[in-house]
Write an enzyme that holds these catalytic residues in place. Structure first.
Site, PDB file in Angstrom:
ATOM      1  N   ARG A   1      49.451  42.569  42.528  1.00  0.00           N
ATOM      2  CA  ARG A   1      50.734  43.031  42.100  1.00  0.00           C
ATOM      3  C   ARG A   1      52.116  43.367  43.075  1.00  0.00           C
ATOM      4  O   ARG A   1      53.052  44.630  42.271  1.00  0.00           O
ATOM      5  CB  ARG A   1      51.071  43.890  41.007  1.00  0.00           C
ATOM      6  CG  ARG A   1      49.863  43.682  40.051  1.00  0.00           C
ATOM      7  CD  ARG A   1      50.431  41.956  39.076  1.00  0.00           C
ATOM      8  NE  ARG A   1      49.782  42.041  37.626  1.00  0.00           N
ATOM      9  CZ  ARG A   1      48.586  41.285  37.757  1.00  0.00           C
ATOM     10  NH1 ARG A   1      48.050  41.526  38.963  1.00  0.00           N
ATOM     11  NH2 ARG A   1      48.426  41.205  36.576  1.00  0.00           N
TER      12      ARG A   1
ATOM     13  N   SER B   1      50.678  43.536  31.078  1.00  0.00           N
ATOM     14  CA  SER B   1      50.154  44.860  31.052  1.00  0.00           C
ATOM     15  C   SER B   1      51.189  45.851  31.450  1.00  0.00           C
ATOM     16  O   SER B   1      52.386  45.520  32.611  1.00  0.00           O
ATOM     17  CB  SER B   1      49.311  44.419  32.403  1.00  0.00           C
ATOM     18  OG  SER B   1      48.324  43.482  32.353  1.00  0.00           O
TER      19      SER B   1
ATOM     20  N   GLU C   1      53.572  49.527  35.988  1.00  0.00           N
ATOM     21  CA  GLU C   1      53.452  47.921  36.272  1.00  0.00           C
ATOM     22  C   GLU C   1      54.749  46.898  36.404  1.00  0.00           C
ATOM     23  O   GLU C   1      55.431  46.217  37.018  1.00  0.00           O
ATOM     24  CB  GLU C   1      52.287  47.271  36.525  1.00  0.00           C
ATOM     25  CG  GLU C   1      52.585  46.189  35.688  1.00  0.00           C
ATOM     26  CD  GLU C   1      52.284  44.508  35.786  1.00  0.00           C
ATOM     27  OE1 GLU C   1      51.904  44.196  36.476  1.00  0.00           O
ATOM     28  OE2 GLU C   1      52.384  43.301  34.717  1.00  0.00           O
TER      29      GLU C   1
HETATM   30  N1  EPU Z   1      38.945  47.640  28.137  1.00  0.00           N
HETATM   31  C1  EPU Z   1      39.152  48.563  27.680  1.00  0.00           C
HETATM   32  N2  EPU Z   1      40.008  48.558  26.156  1.00  0.00           N
HETATM   33  C2  EPU Z   1      39.891  47.467  25.513  1.00  0.00           C
HETATM   34  C3  EPU Z   1      40.481  46.698  26.633  1.00  0.00           C
HETATM   35  C4  EPU Z   1      40.402  46.599  27.779  1.00  0.00           C
HETATM   36  O1  EPU Z   1      38.633  49.702  28.026  1.00  0.00           O
HETATM   37  O2  EPU Z   1      40.442  48.036  24.876  1.00  0.00           O
HETATM   38  C5  EPU Z   1      38.358  47.422  29.535  1.00  0.00           C
HETATM   39  C6  EPU Z   1      37.503  46.415  29.571  1.00  0.00           C
HETATM   40  O3  EPU Z   1      36.093  46.842  30.554  1.00  0.00           O
HETATM   41  C7  EPU Z   1      37.407  44.938  30.419  1.00  0.00           C
HETATM   42  C8  EPU Z   1      38.474  45.806  31.220  1.00  0.00           C
HETATM   43  O4  EPU Z   1      39.146  46.710  31.363  1.00  0.00           O
HETATM   44  O5  EPU Z   1      36.494  44.841  30.601  1.00  0.00           O
HETATM   45  C9  EPU Z   1      39.382  44.516  31.786  1.00  0.00           C
HETATM   46  O6  EPU Z   1      40.644  44.678  30.796  1.00  0.00           O
HETATM   47  P1  EPU Z   1      41.105  43.071  30.804  1.00  0.00           P
HETATM   48  O7  EPU Z   1      40.170  41.801  31.321  1.00  0.00           O
HETATM   49  O8  EPU Z   1      42.194  42.290  29.376  1.00  0.00           O
HETATM   50  O9  EPU Z   1      41.753  43.065  31.669  1.00  0.00           O
HETATM   51  P2  EPU Z   1      43.032  44.359  32.548  1.00  0.00           P
HETATM   52  O10 EPU Z   1      42.319  44.441  34.506  1.00  0.00           O
HETATM   53  O11 EPU Z   1      43.194  44.940  31.611  1.00  0.00           O
HETATM   54  C10 EPU Z   1      44.266  43.175  33.795  1.00  0.00           C
HETATM   55  C11 EPU Z   1      45.415  42.090  34.208  1.00  0.00           C
HETATM   56  C12 EPU Z   1      46.148  41.548  33.639  1.00  0.00           C
HETATM   57  C13 EPU Z   1      45.771  39.759  33.625  1.00  0.00           C
HETATM   58  C14 EPU Z   1      44.251  40.041  32.827  1.00  0.00           C
HETATM   59  C15 EPU Z   1      42.856  39.566  32.852  1.00  0.00           C
HETATM   60  C16 EPU Z   1      47.066  44.456  35.405  1.00  0.00           C
HETATM   61  C17 EPU Z   1      47.594  44.950  35.292  1.00  0.00           C
HETATM   62  N3  EPU Z   1      47.011  43.834  34.812  1.00  0.00           N
HETATM   63  O12 EPU Z   1      43.996  42.990  33.203  1.00  0.00           O
HETATM   64  O13 EPU Z   1      47.991  40.592  33.342  1.00  0.00           O
HETATM   65  O14 EPU Z   1      45.759  39.112  32.679  1.00  0.00           O
HETATM   66  O15 EPU Z   1      43.553  41.561  34.127  1.00  0.00           O
HETATM   67  O16 EPU Z   1      42.738  39.255  34.014  1.00  0.00           O
HETATM   68  O17 EPU Z   1      45.651  43.681  36.396  1.00  0.00           O
HETATM   69  C18 EPU Z   1      50.145  41.098  32.924  1.00  0.00           C
HETATM   70  O18 EPU Z   1      49.761  41.471  34.197  1.00  0.00           O
HETATM   71  O19 EPU Z   1      50.889  41.433  32.454  1.00  0.00           O
HETATM   72  C19 EPU Z   1      49.155  41.468  32.330  1.00  0.00           C
HETATM   73  C20 EPU Z   1      48.260  40.491  31.222  1.00  0.00           C
END
Ligand code: EPU
Length: 328
Positions: free
Chosen positions: A159, A229, A324
């Site tokens: 990012r 995010s 971010e």
């Molecule tokens: N999780 C929790 N609780 C929740 C939801 C998620 O503990 O309620 C944990 C779980 O362990 C899950 C992990 O968070 O496995 C990762 O969740 P997710 O796959 O939804 O991804 P993220 O790391 O939370 C990132 C990006 C998103 C992108 C997703 C999928 C960033 C800041 N965000 O989120 O990007 O869609 O991965 O690749 O890196 C954005 O930048 O606006 C965005 C939505």
């Protein structure tokens, strides 16, 4: 009396205005604006999908109405596509998938426009924009001269890019050149993506699976304001992760850049913020990494919620999470 007349588009739905809002239809017109508004406070925006306006903007907002894409060269394996900065990224991806051209499909349904997505290096489901960006074309704000940055010169990180750091506010990306594939090699290793996609998928199959997953977890911007995010996922030293892992069962984590990435969503959930609100701003119940405008939130509500979450994550885990989203 206020002299701020122009509503600023932003997906958070903040009721903010700018003194001037200027939209251009060509690079020439952008250059004219840069001359006309020289010395004024300038901000170039895309769809406003990664911004939190903290107040009205006492300056000039620039926005692109250039929304085309063209093939600039191709060989047996690759196609170079040059897209205008104002094209909606997801519209470009839909068109490419229809043509069987791959590389961007994992980024389907990310809100925002091509130019901003190359500043922010958007990413999702194991792919980042930088993986397929060949180069970007820009205009210098100071004198309107053209400059091309190669992928390497953009200094992409998670990012992050040179346009958010040393060169912040100095160049406007007018076009992004993507190096895309004619032969499809799907990237399905992130989370449950492989499970969502059937056998022998096409780029469109992957696109549709990504859209299904995103719809389950992320708020629809047309229904509920947000900037996606709100925080970045922190990368911490292994010792910090080991300490946390000793006290909690199954801490989600990924090895990255010599450290350990812990999802901010998990940290925030452990602090009890999932679903909680301050004023009209809410920590989204299905994905606590996202803050939403649940009920006519003011910028102060969103900032208060973000600060309270950061403070709690800091005191519970000793980890600093940072937004971010760009505060303006
Ligand atoms: N999780 C929790 N609780 C929740 C939801 C998620 O503990 O309620 C944990 C779980 O362990 C899950 C992990 O968070 O496995 C990762 O969740 P997710 O796959 O939804 O991804 P993220 O790391 O939370 C990132 C990006 C998103 C992108 C997703 C999928 C960033 C800041 N965000 O989120 O990007 O869609 O991965 O690749 O890196 C954005 O930048 O606006 C965005 C939505």
């Amino acid at each position: 009396m206020t002299n701020h007349h122009f509503p600023i588009p932003n997906t958070f739905g903040m009721p903010v205005k700018a003194r001037v809002y200027a939209e251009y239809r060509s690079v020439e017109e952008l250059r004219e604006f840069l001359l006309q508004f020289r010395g004024e406070k300038l901000l170039h925006i895309g769809a406003g999908s990664n911004l939190l306006f903290t107040s009205d903007f006492n300056g000039v907002i620039l926005h692109s109405a250039m929304r085309r894409a063209r093939c600039v060269s191709e060989d047996a394996d690759h196609v170079l596509i040059e897209a205008d900065n104002g094209l909606v990224l997801d519209e470009l991806i839909a068109q490419l998938c229809d043509m069987g051209i791959s590389g961007l499909e994992n980024l389907s349904y990310i809100p925002g426009e091509v130019g901003a997505s190359a500043v922010q290096n958007v990413g999702a489901y194991g792919v980042e924009a930088k993986d397929v960006i060949d180069s970007v074309r820009t205009l210098a704000v100071a004198d309107g001269s053209e400059r091309i940055f190669t992928n390497e010169e953009c200094r992409y990180g998670y990012r992050d890019s040179i346009f958010k750091n040393e060169l912040k506010g100095k160049y406007i990306i007018t076009h992004v050149v993507y190096r895309l594939n004619k032969h499809f090699a799907p990237r399905l290793d992130y989370g449950n993506l492989r499970g969502e996609v059937g056998a022998n998928p096409t780029p469109t199959d992957v696109r549709e699976a990504v859209i299904r997953i995103r719809r389950q977890k992320l708020p629809e911007i047309s229904e509920l304001g947000s900037a996606g995010s709100f925080f970045k996922n922190p990368i911490v030293p292994r010792e910090i992760y080991d300490e946390i892992a000793a006290s909690y069962e199954r801490v989600p984590h990924f090895e990255q850049d010599g450290g350990v990435k812990i999802p901010a969503a998990w940290l925030i959930e452990q602090c009890g913020w999932k679903g909680k609100s301050i004023g009209g701003a809410q920590c989204y119940p299905k994905q606590p990494l996202v803050l939403v405008n649940a009920n006519n939130a003011t910028p102060q509500d969103v900032m208060a919620l973000a600060d309270a979450i950061c403070k709690d994550v800091q005191s519970k885990f000793g980890i600093t999470i940072s937004p971010e989203v760009n505060y303006i």
